[in-house]
Design an enzyme around this catalytic site. Structure first.
Site, PDB file in Angstrom:
ATOM      1  N   ASP A  93       0.819  -1.215   0.000  1.00  0.00           N
ATOM      2  CA  ASP A  93       0.000   0.000   0.000  1.00  0.00           C
ATOM      3  C   ASP A  93       0.852   1.263   0.000  1.00  0.00           C
ATOM      4  OD1 ASP A  93       0.942  -0.494   2.557  1.00  0.00           O
ATOM      5  OD2 ASP A  93      -1.030  -0.777   3.452  1.00  0.00           O
ATOM      6  N   ASP A 162      -7.372  -3.353  14.518  1.00  0.00           N
ATOM      7  CA  ASP A 162      -8.738  -3.774  14.176  1.00  0.00           C
ATOM      8  C   ASP A 162      -8.736  -4.930  13.172  1.00  0.00           C
ATOM      9  OD1 ASP A 162      -7.883  -2.549  11.880  1.00  0.00           O
ATOM     10  OD2 ASP A 162      -9.409  -0.981  11.854  1.00  0.00           O
ATOM     11  N   HIS A 164      -7.167  -5.153  10.308  1.00  0.00           N
ATOM     12  CA  HIS A 164      -7.085  -4.863   8.873  1.00  0.00           C
ATOM     13  C   HIS A 164      -5.751  -5.320   8.298  1.00  0.00           C
ATOM     14  CE1 HIS A 164      -5.319  -0.749   9.984  1.00  0.00           C
ATOM     15  NE2 HIS A 164      -4.477  -1.173   9.070  1.00  0.00           N
ATOM     16  N   GLU A 169      -9.708  -2.002   5.503  1.00  0.00           N
ATOM     17  CA  GLU A 169     -10.311  -1.714   6.798  1.00  0.00           C
ATOM     18  C   GLU A 169     -11.579  -2.544   7.002  1.00  0.00           C
ATOM     19  OE1 GLU A 169      -8.457   0.819   8.489  1.00  0.00           O
ATOM     20  OE2 GLU A 169      -9.075   2.662   7.491  1.00  0.00           O
TER      21      GLU A 169
END
Ligand code: GLP
Length: 284
Positions: A93, A162, A164, A169
């Protein structure tokens, strides 16, 4: 099992036996997890070289989790133990709109923490361009580049608190491909530590490979360390597969490995820890 480099036959046999079981390797701390992971990557690259393969395609993450891995890869290269000359890399990314020379861009991170210190040919390095004039085209081209490289042999990843993976996400499609994503506030907040603690300086958008892109890799290895990842690790291993914890899709991969440290296992059932430890300690 200790170093995968040292335990050649044993690890190959183990690999065959538990081919379709998610492996969970539990190490004492982040640096041990990093060393194990680096040895694993080195072994895979060496295997490809011994087999005369002209390339080994490696997917790479940024973040603090892979840093001990990169340090060990650099050490090993400098000690003359491994060459990356046949390696092609694809990063996961990149932020949108951040200059490549900005110290927090993922371009800068990768050159600073890995590429400048190893012999991977510059033309073999692929990182999404968050400043491309046509971002959708950039994403489609990236997928095409992965395909023309023959697909990714090993995708290394970290996860967010979380759960991801890359910038996929909660709520991301589990079959998603490389695309533009708007970051949620929690992720921006978590990443603001790299922007002097100022969340307003964290870019709102990023380009990211999709969950499907990661899953297409022949092998996926996630490094999950630290107590702040304990809740996510529990969901990824013991929870069901859900788009709310995108890394949980690893349960569907034929060759998924999680390398974690003890603090990250603190929310797991004792039985889960024992089960995965037992598997890794089998003496075949
Ligand atoms: C960012 C990156 C992820 C990374 C995550 C966790 O969100 N896009 O690829 O896994 O941060 O980073 P860290 O390893 O620093 O906890």
């Amino acid at each position: 099992m200790n170093s995968p480099v040292a335990a050649d036959d044993h690890s190959k046999k183990l690999e065959q036996i538990i081919l379709t079981t998610m492996r969970v390797i539990i190490k004492k701390d982040q640096s041990e997890a990093g060393r194990w992971t680096a040895s694993y990557i080195i072994e895979k690259i060496r295997d490809s070289q011994k087999a005369g393969k002209e390339k080994f395609v490696l997917g790479l993450p940024t973040g603090s989790s892979p840093l001990p891995v990169y340090r060990e890869l650099i050490r090993s290269h400098k000690a003359g133990e491994i060459s990356f000359s046949n390696v092609i890399t694809f990063n996961m990314d990149e932020y949108v709109g951040l200059d490549e020379n900005h110290t927090e861009s993922y371009h800068y991170f990768m050159f600073e923490n890995l590429f400048n210190h190893i012999d991977v040919p510059r033309d073999n390095i692929n990182i999404l361009n968050g400043n491309a004039p046509d971002l959708e085209k950039e994403c489609a081209d990236y997928e095409a580049r992965i395909k023309s490289a023959g697909g990714i042999d090993l995708f290394l990843g970290g996860i967010g608190p979380d759960g991801h993976i890359a910038f996929n996400e909660p709520g991301s499609s589990l079959t998603s491909r490389t695309r533009i994503k708007t970051l949620r506030y929690d992720t921006m907040l978590a990443n603001s530590r790299f922007f002097g603690g100022d969340v307003s300086k964290v870019p709102r958008n990023a380009l990211t490979v999709g969950v499907g892109t990661v899953m297409d890799a022949r092998e996926v290895l996630l490094i999950i360390t630290g107590y702040n990842k304990a809740r996510a690790l529990k969901q990824v291993i013991e929870g069901g597969i859900t788009h709310m914890w995108t890394a949980s899709i690893l349960q569907m991969h034929q060759k998924g490995i999680i390398v974690c440290d003890e603090p990250s296992t603190l929310e797991l059932h004792i039985e889960t820890v024992k089960y995965f430890r037992d598997i890794e300690n089998q003496d075949f």
